[in-house]
Design a protein around this motif. Structure first.
Motif, short mmCIF file in Angstrom:
data_model
loop_
_atom_site.label_atom_id
_atom_site.label_comp_id
_atom_site.label_asym_id
_atom_site.label_seq_id
_atom_site.Cartn_x
_atom_site.Cartn_y
_atom_site.Cartn_z
N THR A 245 49.61 10.20 -12.24
CA THR A 245 50.22 9.32 -11.25
C THR A 245 49.60 9.61 -9.89
O THR A 245 49.47 10.78 -9.51
N ILE A 246 49.20 8.56 -9.19
CA ILE A 246 48.58 8.72 -7.87
C ILE A 246 49.41 7.99 -6.83
O ILE A 246 49.75 6.82 -7.00
N THR A 247 49.73 8.69 -5.76
CA THR A 247 50.42 8.08 -4.63
C THR A 247 49.54 8.21 -3.39
O THR A 247 48.63 9.05 -3.35
N GLY A 248 49.81 7.40 -2.38
CA GLY A 248 49.04 7.51 -1.15
C GLY A 248 48.96 6.19 -0.42
O GLY A 248 49.32 5.14 -0.96
N PRO A 249 48.48 6.22 0.82
CA PRO A 249 48.35 5.00 1.62
C PRO A 249 47.26 4.09 1.06
O PRO A 249 46.34 4.54 0.38
N THR A 250 47.37 2.80 1.36
CA THR A 250 46.40 1.83 0.83
C THR A 250 45.49 1.23 1.90
O THR A 250 44.64 0.40 1.58
N GLY A 251 45.66 1.61 3.15
CA GLY A 251 44.78 1.11 4.20
C GLY A 251 43.36 1.64 4.04
O GLY A 251 43.16 2.79 3.63
N ASP A 252 42.38 0.82 4.38
CA ASP A 252 40.98 1.19 4.18
C ASP A 252 40.58 2.43 4.97
O ASP A 252 39.68 3.17 4.55
N ASP A 253 41.23 2.67 6.10
CA ASP A 253 40.91 3.85 6.91
C ASP A 253 41.96 4.95 6.76
O ASP A 253 41.91 5.96 7.47
N GLU A 254 42.89 4.75 5.84
CA GLU A 254 43.99 5.71 5.68
C GLU A 254 43.89 6.54 4.41
O GLU A 254 44.32 7.69 4.37
N GLY A 255 43.33 5.95 3.35
CA GLY A 255 43.25 6.68 2.09
C GLY A 255 42.18 6.11 1.18
O GLY A 255 41.58 5.07 1.49
N PRO A 256 41.93 6.76 0.05
CA PRO A 256 40.93 6.28 -0.91
C PRO A 256 41.29 4.88 -1.40
O PRO A 256 42.45 4.58 -1.66
N SER A 257 40.30 4.02 -1.54
CA SER A 257 40.52 2.64 -1.94
C SER A 257 40.81 2.52 -3.43
O SER A 257 40.78 3.49 -4.18
N ALA A 258 41.06 1.28 -3.86
CA ALA A 258 41.37 1.01 -5.27
C ALA A 258 40.24 1.45 -6.20
O ALA A 258 40.49 1.81 -7.35
N MET A 259 39.01 1.43 -5.73
CA MET A 259 37.88 1.85 -6.55
C MET A 259 38.00 3.32 -6.94
O MET A 259 37.54 3.73 -8.01
N ASN A 260 38.64 4.11 -6.08
CA ASN A 260 38.76 5.54 -6.34
C ASN A 260 39.86 5.85 -7.35
O ASN A 260 39.68 6.69 -8.23
N CYS A 261 41.00 5.18 -7.23
CA CYS A 261 42.08 5.48 -8.16
C CYS A 261 41.86 4.82 -9.51
O CYS A 261 42.43 5.24 -10.52
N GLY A 262 41.03 3.78 -9.53
CA GLY A 262 40.74 3.10 -10.79
C GLY A 262 39.50 3.67 -11.46
O GLY A 262 39.55 4.70 -12.14
#
Length: 201
Positions: free
Chosen positions: A144-161
């Motif tokens: 399970t991964i949690t975290g912010p979704t802003g481009d300058d706030e946390g890893p993007s969808a490419m990273n969690c996927g």
């Protein structure tokens, strides 16, 4: 007399990524494309990103996460199959990093040990977001991964996927799993409250 309370929105701090990601991306781009591919990628980015990437990149330093997200996205867009390209790069990162920094640990590690420590591995790359591994049964885990979704706030969808899927699959192969499969089943970038991936081998 009524008093009015003014609520201020708490801003999310900018996230950072470890330099090893950018160093590996540069190496991957130049070796799988051509010598000028990295320069073309950097040139296509916003000036603030170009300023970061034009400096000497140090694997041990921390850099703005937005620079990483945009550089990775820009590279992925040059591929005919973006999903396959991102997984291929994630496997490349795992192979290079684990065979250098953690080569001895891998020699004695079991697949369960690697998956159980995915939260620690994540924090080696990112200072925002968290990974929580949970064993469902032998040879089957859920991440399970949690975290912010802003481009300058946390890893993007490419990273969690594709990133997590490719990295964990390669890590499991390196420590002896024969047919690892990581499937991204739920994503916080697509309406879920958290990301969830299933790991089996």
């Amino acid at each position: 007399m009524k008093t009015h309370e003014t609520k201020t929105k708490t801003s999310i701090p900018a996230g950072r990524c470890k330099g090893t990601l950018l160093v590996n991306l540069r190496s991957f781009v130049t070796t799988t494309r051509d010598a000028g591919a990295w320069e073309r990628l950097v040139t296509s980015l916003p000036k603030s990103d170009r300023d970061v990437l034009s400096q000497p990149l140090l694997a041990s330093s921390w850099y703005p996460i937005g620079v990483w997200n945009r550089a990775l996205r820009t590279h992925a867009r040059t591929a005919s199959d973006q999903t396959a390209e991102l997984k291929r790069f994630a496997r490349y990162v795992a192979d290079r990093d684990l065979n250098t920094v953690l080569k001895f640990a891998l020699s004695i590690a079991m697949p369960d040990t690697i998956v159980a420590r995915t939260g620690m591995f994540w924090s080696r790359y990112f200072d925002s977001g968290k990974v929580f591994p949970r064993m469902v049964k032998p040879r089957e885990w859920v991440l399970t991964i949690t975290g912010p979704t802003g481009d300058d706030e946390g890893p993007s969808a490419m990273n969690c996927g594709e990133g997590v899927c490719g990295w964990v699959e390669q890590a499991l192969l390196l420590c002896g799993a024969s047919t690892p499969k990581v499937t991204h089943q739920r994503c916080r970038f697509r309406g879920a409250t958290e990301c969830l991936s299933e790991v089996v081998w």
